[in-house]
Write a protein that holds these residues in place. Structure first.
Motif, PDB file in Angstrom:
ATOM      1  N   UNK A 241       0.841  -1.227  -0.040  1.00 48.31           N
ATOM      2  CA  UNK A 241      -0.031  -0.023   0.014  1.00 48.31           C
ATOM      3  C   UNK A 241       0.864   1.343   0.016  1.00 48.31           C
ATOM      4  N   UNK A 242       1.952   1.115   0.634  1.00 51.79           N
ATOM      5  CA  UNK A 242       2.931   2.462   0.987  1.00 51.79           C
ATOM      6  C   UNK A 242       3.544   2.450  -0.355  1.00 51.79           C
ATOM      7  N   UNK A 245       1.100   4.121  -2.951  1.00 57.63           N
ATOM      8  CA  UNK A 245       0.678   5.465  -2.813  1.00 57.63           C
ATOM      9  C   UNK A 245       1.921   6.382  -3.138  1.00 57.63           C
ATOM     10  N   UNK A 258      -7.969   8.972  -4.804  1.00 58.91           N
ATOM     11  CA  UNK A 258      -6.950   9.944  -4.494  1.00 58.91           C
ATOM     12  C   UNK A 258      -7.799  10.897  -3.349  1.00 58.91           C
ATOM     13  N   UNK A 259      -7.831  10.823  -2.291  1.00 60.09           N
ATOM     14  CA  UNK A 259      -8.427  11.502  -1.379  1.00 60.09           C
ATOM     15  C   UNK A 259      -7.868  12.860  -0.848  1.00 60.09           C
ATOM     16  N   UNK A 260      -8.588  13.836  -1.409  1.00 54.09           N
ATOM     17  CA  UNK A 260      -8.128  15.448  -1.172  1.00 54.09           C
ATOM     18  C   UNK A 260      -8.975  15.820   0.060  1.00 54.09           C
ATOM     19  N   UNK A 261      -8.303  16.167   1.119  1.00 51.44           N
ATOM     20  CA  UNK A 261      -9.181  16.547   2.195  1.00 51.44           C
ATOM     21  C   UNK A 261      -8.379  17.697   2.988  1.00 51.44           C
ATOM     22  N   UNK A 262      -9.106  18.855   3.521  1.00 52.21           N
ATOM     23  CA  UNK A 262      -8.479  19.901   3.859  1.00 52.21           C
ATOM     24  C   UNK A 262      -7.959  19.914   5.301  1.00 52.21           C
ATOM     25  N   UNK A 263      -7.119  20.382   5.831  1.00 50.09           N
ATOM     26  CA  UNK A 263      -6.450  20.058   7.316  1.00 50.09           C
ATOM     27  C   UNK A 263      -7.386  20.640   8.496  1.00 50.09           C
ATOM     28  N   UNK A 272     -14.544  16.961  10.997  1.00 53.21           N
ATOM     29  CA  UNK A 272     -13.853  16.457   9.776  1.00 53.21           C
ATOM     30  C   UNK A 272     -12.837  15.113   9.844  1.00 53.21           C
ATOM     31  N   UNK A 273     -12.166  15.192  11.057  1.00 49.48           N
ATOM     32  CA  UNK A 273     -11.407  14.349  11.423  1.00 49.48           C
ATOM     33  C   UNK A 273     -11.892  12.963  11.294  1.00 49.48           C
ATOM     34  N   UNK A 276     -13.016  11.772   8.010  1.00 52.21           N
ATOM     35  CA  UNK A 276     -11.938  11.218   7.104  1.00 52.21           C
ATOM     36  C   UNK A 276     -11.560   9.963   7.518  1.00 52.21           C
ATOM     37  N   UNK A 277     -11.328   9.829   8.900  1.00 51.79           N
ATOM     38  CA  UNK A 277     -10.866   8.650   9.355  1.00 51.79           C
ATOM     39  C   UNK A 277     -11.783   7.688   8.817  1.00 51.79           C
ATOM     40  N   UNK A 280     -11.256   7.022   5.154  1.00 51.59           N
ATOM     41  CA  UNK A 280     -10.328   6.586   4.687  1.00 51.59           C
ATOM     42  C   UNK A 280     -10.008   4.964   4.888  1.00 51.59           C
ATOM     43  N   UNK A 295     -14.002  18.302   2.199  1.00 45.92           N
ATOM     44  CA  UNK A 295     -13.553  19.636   2.793  1.00 45.92           C
ATOM     45  C   UNK A 295     -14.579  19.914   3.894  1.00 45.92           C
TER      46      UNK A 295
ATOM     47  N   UNK B  28      -6.505  23.672  15.458  1.00 48.37           N
ATOM     48  CA  UNK B  28      -7.531  23.328  14.946  1.00 48.37           C
ATOM     49  C   UNK B  28      -8.876  23.438  15.708  1.00 48.37           C
ATOM     50  N   UNK B 201      -3.911  19.996   1.372  1.00 53.77           N
ATOM     51  CA  UNK B 201      -5.095  19.079   1.415  1.00 53.77           C
ATOM     52  C   UNK B 201      -4.486  17.816   0.876  1.00 53.77           C
ATOM     53  N   UNK B 203      -4.698  15.217   2.538  1.00 52.12           N
ATOM     54  CA  UNK B 203      -5.676  13.750   2.783  1.00 52.12           C
ATOM     55  C   UNK B 203      -5.441  13.453   4.122  1.00 52.12           C
ATOM     56  N   UNK B 206      -2.542   8.998   6.892  1.00 57.51           N
ATOM     57  CA  UNK B 206      -1.682   8.081   6.251  1.00 57.51           C
ATOM     58  C   UNK B 206      -1.274   8.625   4.811  1.00 57.51           C
ATOM     59  N   UNK B 210       2.383  10.324   3.529  1.00 54.46           N
ATOM     60  CA  UNK B 210       3.258   9.561   2.405  1.00 54.46           C
ATOM     61  C   UNK B 210       3.514  10.926   1.397  1.00 54.46           C
ATOM     62  N   UNK B 229       5.440  22.781   7.077  1.00 52.98           N
ATOM     63  CA  UNK B 229       4.030  22.285   7.512  1.00 52.98           C
ATOM     64  C   UNK B 229       3.434  21.247   7.027  1.00 52.98           C
ATOM     65  N   UNK B 232      -2.577  17.776   7.416  1.00 49.43           N
ATOM     66  CA  UNK B 232      -3.123  16.596   7.294  1.00 49.43           C
ATOM     67  C   UNK B 232      -4.596  16.741   7.882  1.00 49.43           C
ATOM     68  N   UNK B 233      -5.637  16.039   7.246  1.00 50.76           N
ATOM     69  CA  UNK B 233      -6.831  15.983   7.984  1.00 50.76           C
ATOM     70  C   UNK B 233      -6.474  14.792   8.968  1.00 50.76           C
ATOM     71  N   UNK B 239       0.526  16.197  12.651  1.00 51.89           N
ATOM     72  CA  UNK B 239       1.327  17.028  11.885  1.00 51.89           C
ATOM     73  C   UNK B 239       2.598  17.340  12.269  1.00 51.89           C
TER      74      UNK B 239
END
Lengths: 358, 358
Positions: A241-242, A245, A258-263, A272-273, A276-277, A280, A295, B28, B201, B203, B206, B210, B229, B232-233, B239
């Motif tokens: 997986x790594x 990725x 591809x998961x785009x997610x804001x911090x 949101x955390x 996303x968990x 994911x 987002x 956050x 963003x 993701x 994990x 990466x 910086x 991460x979500x 982070x």
């Protein structure tokens, strides 16, 4: 710009010379337990592993190679130390590649025996040098330096070249990331054999992934490397997986989500955390390329979410679900993760149907 | 070789010009909740965070900045969008840095007002451009390319330079790793302002780690970057840990425990994965640099373990515990992780006593 390397063939898989960069790992089962080994290899195949290597520490392990080979779909590489007879047995068993350092197997007669058998079946040999096991005379002359790793590798290479054998891959791994990067840079200037990249003894799944991503990622971004292995004190599944990725992050492998997610920040009004968990964790495995956006806020969120194949943008206690740029509906926060996963699965199903009706 | 950049000072922390590369993150919490924000910042400080940024979305948040600033030990950066009055309030509140894009706050009069206030208190300004929010005219001219990110950043830079303000940091982040790498490479050829690195963003914890490790790590290995910086979500704690691990992996930050552990293979006779998981989880936080080896087999294991400050090498159902190259004792497998952690803690205590008696 990828560096141009010779191409060799592992089974039916081309390595080097512009072929897609392959991901490999090593089984962590006892090779003598063929059933467990085959089960693990099939799981890894399903995850997208391209090449599998097994340790062959003794004759009992070597005897299982033919059976393992015939039960799996990806190329099988035998990892052998010191004993040239095990190499001959592995070749006879039909493995697709060898990892053996010819300088460690004794006389040039023994090297010749292995090379002839390998050449006859067109089986490539990987020379794998590790910083932790350099010969004393190399260490004395060069210290534990990039040059030491490269000179050690080249001394093995020359033994094969003397026998007119050129189906060679090389690795020069260290647990130190900078040493690894510099050794491969130096090596890539000296040879055009395909290079197998890895940071060795990188540590547990977390720190090891960071080290591998930096070491392998830096080299790949410079065009160096033809096949990669992430080494973790973890499962081979985590390694694959790594590896995938890393390739995906550099645009070197298609497929997957591809998961785009804001911090998130002080502007975010949903958890949101946690979303996303959950997302994911539940993302389905797929060969399709899908861009998913998660987002947190309504400022930049809807724009990013709209740009993705499927996306959500959070608001106060609820969120908007987007698909291909269209707002589908508003969903209460507690159902957002579930709604997104369902929408992802449905999108993948629709793609599948599209392919079938092509 | 690090690229030479101008140096600026955030609070008392130098950034650029050969200063150590700093790790930063963003709270956050809701900035208006000063107590929660201070608690989080102190946790992050304890983890080794060097700079903290807080979102300042409105006046209520801006009002809390002075109180937050006086309760923490690391430099405080205010993150502001669009509203120049919030920037003036933040400066008056005594923040150590601003993140604001002057092109987005209106007339040059407003830019001038912010710049004068910042210059008076010697507060640096970071210009932070993100690929996701480029202006339409930039996108039209350059597409979503490295040049677009760089030109966008430089247009903001010029607004500050017009006012004779040069205490500038710049970031050009994208969620695409290659785009990020190429944008920073291009930018570093054009300016000598210190650069703040990040993949935006990226993701979840994990995949985001990466991507960040590749993007930030590649640039750092080329000498580019002055502060980093990881986005991460995930929690800001994750982070900071990832940021520190990236720096440590490249030898750019001392301190902390470097865990060397073999990937295990068919030769391994103990449950090394479980041992490493337990050890990785229980590793104490420390500013000391300590090398810990966890090796599975008796072939290369003892050599590597001996080379570390503290190490174990596995055998059949038991393992050897080494310290500074000496075999301390043999330990049954089920107690290995615990014995190693105890030995690590004791070694750290001994170091502490050494320092105190210096």
């Amino acid at each position: 710009m990828r560096r141009n390397t010779r191409q060799l063939i592992l089974g039916r898989l081309p390595v080097g010379g512009g072929a897609p960069i392959s991901v490999q790992t090593m089984t962590k089962t006892d090779t003598r337990d063929a059933a467990a080994t085959v089960t693990q290899i099939r799981e890894l195949e399903h995850l997208g592993c391209d090449v599998i290597r097994v340790a062959v520490p003794d004759e009992l392990a070597a005897r299982e190679l033919a059976g393992i080979r015939s039960s799996i779909g990806i190329p099988l590489v035998a990892d052998i130390h010191f004993d040239y007879r095990l190499a001959l047995q592995a070749i006879a068993a039909g493995v697709d590649g060898l990892r053996i350092n010819p300088g460690n197997i004794g006389s040039q007669d023994r090297v010749r025996a292995v090379v002839r058998a390998a050449a006859e079946r067109r089986i490539p040999i990987r020379i794998g040098v590790n910083a932790g096991s350099l010969a004393p005379e190399i260490l004395e002359r060069y210290g534990r330096t990039p040059a030491a790793l490269v000179e050690s590798a080249l001394s093995h290479v020359r033994l094969l070249e003397q026998e007119q054998f050129f189906d060679i891959k090389i690795s020069v791994k260290a647990s130190d990331v900078l040493l690894t990067i510099e050794a491969y840079r130096l090596l890539s200037e000296k040879v055009d054999y395909p290079l197998h990249l890895g940071v060795t003894e990188a540590g547990g799944p977390w720190a090891g992934t960071v080290k591998s991503a930096i070491g392998i990622g830096t080299l790949l971004s410079e065009g160096i490397g033809d096949t990669i292995r992430v080494s973790l004190t973890g499962t081979p599944h985590e390694e694959v997986r790594a590896g995938k990725q890393i390739l995906r992050s550099l645009g070197l492998r298609q497929g997957g989500i591809d998961l785009i997610s804001c911090p998130t920040c002080g502007r975010c009004q949903i958890d949101l955390l946690e979303i996303v968990r959950v997302v994911e964790e539940q993302l389905p495995e797929t060969d399709e390329s899908l861009k998913v956006a998660v987002m947190g806020c309504t400022v930049n969120g809807p724009g990013e979410a709209r740009d993705a194949d499927v996306g959500i943008a959070g608001g106060r206690g609820k969120g908007m679900l987007f698909k291909h740029g269209q707002l589908l509906r508003r969903v209460p926060e507690e159902n957002l993760a579930e709604a997104l996963i369902m929408e992802i699965k449905q999108t993948l199903d629709e793609r599948k149907q599209d392919h079938e009706s092509d």
